[in-house]
Design a protein around this motif. Sequence first.
Motif, PDB file in Angstrom:
ATOM      1  N   ALA A  73       0.834  -1.205   0.000  1.00 30.25           N
ATOM      2  CA  ALA A  73       0.000   0.000   0.000  1.00 30.25           C
ATOM      3  C   ALA A  73       0.867   1.253   0.000  1.00 30.25           C
ATOM      4  N   GLU A  74       1.940   1.214   0.764  1.00 30.36           N
ATOM      5  CA  GLU A  74       2.855   2.356   0.808  1.00 30.36           C
ATOM      6  C   GLU A  74       3.468   2.611  -0.570  1.00 30.36           C
ATOM      7  N   ALA A  75       3.775   1.524  -1.299  1.00 28.26           N
ATOM      8  CA  ALA A  75       4.329   1.670  -2.649  1.00 28.26           C
ATOM      9  C   ALA A  75       3.314   2.326  -3.584  1.00 28.26           C
ATOM     10  N   ILE A  76       2.045   1.946  -3.457  1.00 27.84           N
ATOM     11  CA  ILE A  76       0.988   2.569  -4.257  1.00 27.84           C
ATOM     12  C   ILE A  76       0.868   4.047  -3.895  1.00 27.84           C
ATOM     13  N   ASP A  77       0.930   4.340  -2.613  1.00 31.59           N
ATOM     14  CA  ASP A  77       0.799   5.727  -2.160  1.00 31.59           C
ATOM     15  C   ASP A  77       1.926   6.598  -2.704  1.00 31.59           C
ATOM     16  N   ARG A  78       3.117   6.031  -2.827  1.00 29.78           N
ATOM     17  CA  ARG A  78       4.231   6.810  -3.380  1.00 29.78           C
ATOM     18  C   ARG A  78       3.941   7.233  -4.821  1.00 29.78           C
ATOM     19  N   LEU A  79       3.299   6.352  -5.575  1.00 30.47           N
ATOM     20  CA  LEU A  79       2.935   6.728  -6.949  1.00 30.47           C
ATOM     21  C   LEU A  79       1.850   7.795  -6.951  1.00 30.47           C
ATOM     22  N   ILE A  80       0.881   7.674  -6.060  1.00 27.93           N
ATOM     23  CA  ILE A  80      -0.171   8.687  -5.978  1.00 27.93           C
ATOM     24  C   ILE A  80       0.446  10.049  -5.690  1.00 27.93           C
ATOM     25  N   LYS A  81       1.425  10.077  -4.819  1.00 25.66           N
ATOM     26  CA  LYS A  81       2.057  11.339  -4.433  1.00 25.66           C
ATOM     27  C   LYS A  81       2.874  11.953  -5.573  1.00 25.66           C
ATOM     28  N   GLN A  82       3.199  11.170  -6.587  1.00 28.57           N
ATOM     29  CA  GLN A  82       3.839  11.740  -7.768  1.00 28.57           C
ATOM     30  C   GLN A  82       2.850  12.545  -8.599  1.00 28.57           C
ATOM     31  N   VAL A  83       1.573  12.319  -8.363  1.00 24.74           N
ATOM     32  CA  VAL A  83       0.519  12.973  -9.132  1.00 24.74           C
ATOM     33  C   VAL A  83      -0.117  14.125  -8.360  1.00 24.74           C
ATOM     34  N   THR A  84      -0.371  13.914  -7.067  1.00 23.86           N
ATOM     35  CA  THR A  84      -1.105  14.897  -6.274  1.00 23.86           C
ATOM     36  C   THR A  84      -0.682  14.831  -4.814  1.00 23.86           C
ATOM     37  N   ASP A  85      -0.810  15.955  -4.146  1.00 23.56           N
ATOM     38  CA  ASP A  85      -0.581  15.968  -2.703  1.00 23.56           C
ATOM     39  C   ASP A  85      -1.877  15.863  -1.921  1.00 23.56           C
ATOM     40  N   LYS A  86      -2.989  15.663  -2.630  1.00 23.03           N
ATOM     41  CA  LYS A  86      -4.272  15.480  -1.957  1.00 23.03           C
ATOM     42  C   LYS A  86      -4.297  14.131  -1.244  1.00 23.03           C
TER      43      LYS A  86
END
Length: 283
Positions: A73-86
């Motif tokens: 899940a943390e790995a997925i979150d790192r990708l999300i954070k490349q797109v948005t800080d929301k």
Amino acid sequence: MFPLLLMLLSGVAQALENGNGLRLQKMSEQVYAVVGPYGGRTPQNLGNNATFGFVVTDEGVVLIDSGGTYQGAEAIDRLIKQVTDKPVKYVLNSGGQDHRWLGNGYFKERGARVIASEAVVADQHKRLQDQMFMLGNQVGEKEIVGTEPVYADETFTDSMRFILGSTVFELQRVGPAHTPGDSLVWLPRKKIVFTGDVVFVGRIPGVLAHSNSKGWINAFDAMASLKPKVIVPGHGPVTDLAQARKDTRDYLVPVYKCQVIEIQLKNRKKTMRNPVQDGTIMI
């Protein structure tokens, strides 16, 4: 062909990778797929051998499936954070398979609410012990540290609709299919569907002990009836309906027919009279 899909399939779309084999496919400024590797669960992929997705709204992020482990899940979150800080506001579990939900705890700690169908939650409870044992063996005890079962805050029976920001989300339980509670996440205004394990692309659909091949065909047909322009499958890259049909439904139909024939043969064998045993032939 739908222009956005043509861009995706031609490889023009943005594709960011991390060290865990996850690849980001961009469909719009709001909608993304997170494509995991083919093959089994490994220490390298942290149990994320599947495809996930997320939608960025004005009020936060909606994540479709949370990964196979806490660290996944943390790995997925790192990708999300490349797109948005929301922040991730909602996690939607499309099924009961480990990579659909065992990352829930990571996002729950960060304030997300988890939504799933009642059938999905029942399946999660039923298979938890087997899934954790498998992850320990395949991914590794070190890599599953922090992974704990965290179930939905909100459930639905057959369908659910909600709006976050200006984006409409429609959830529909279509299982039993690959797993008993498989559900779709449909974005009606964008004509994009996240199918979870209802659709496999580029690999053989896993018809397992908990699967229902006839139900899976029906689930696929329910998905197809939406007439989506873009499909985010449960395994493999973003695709269209024609490819999804080829890789999933066209495989399942002969599997189901073979299962029917096998059942018929077993039933016929049971009802056949044994002339030696019942005494009509003397030896």
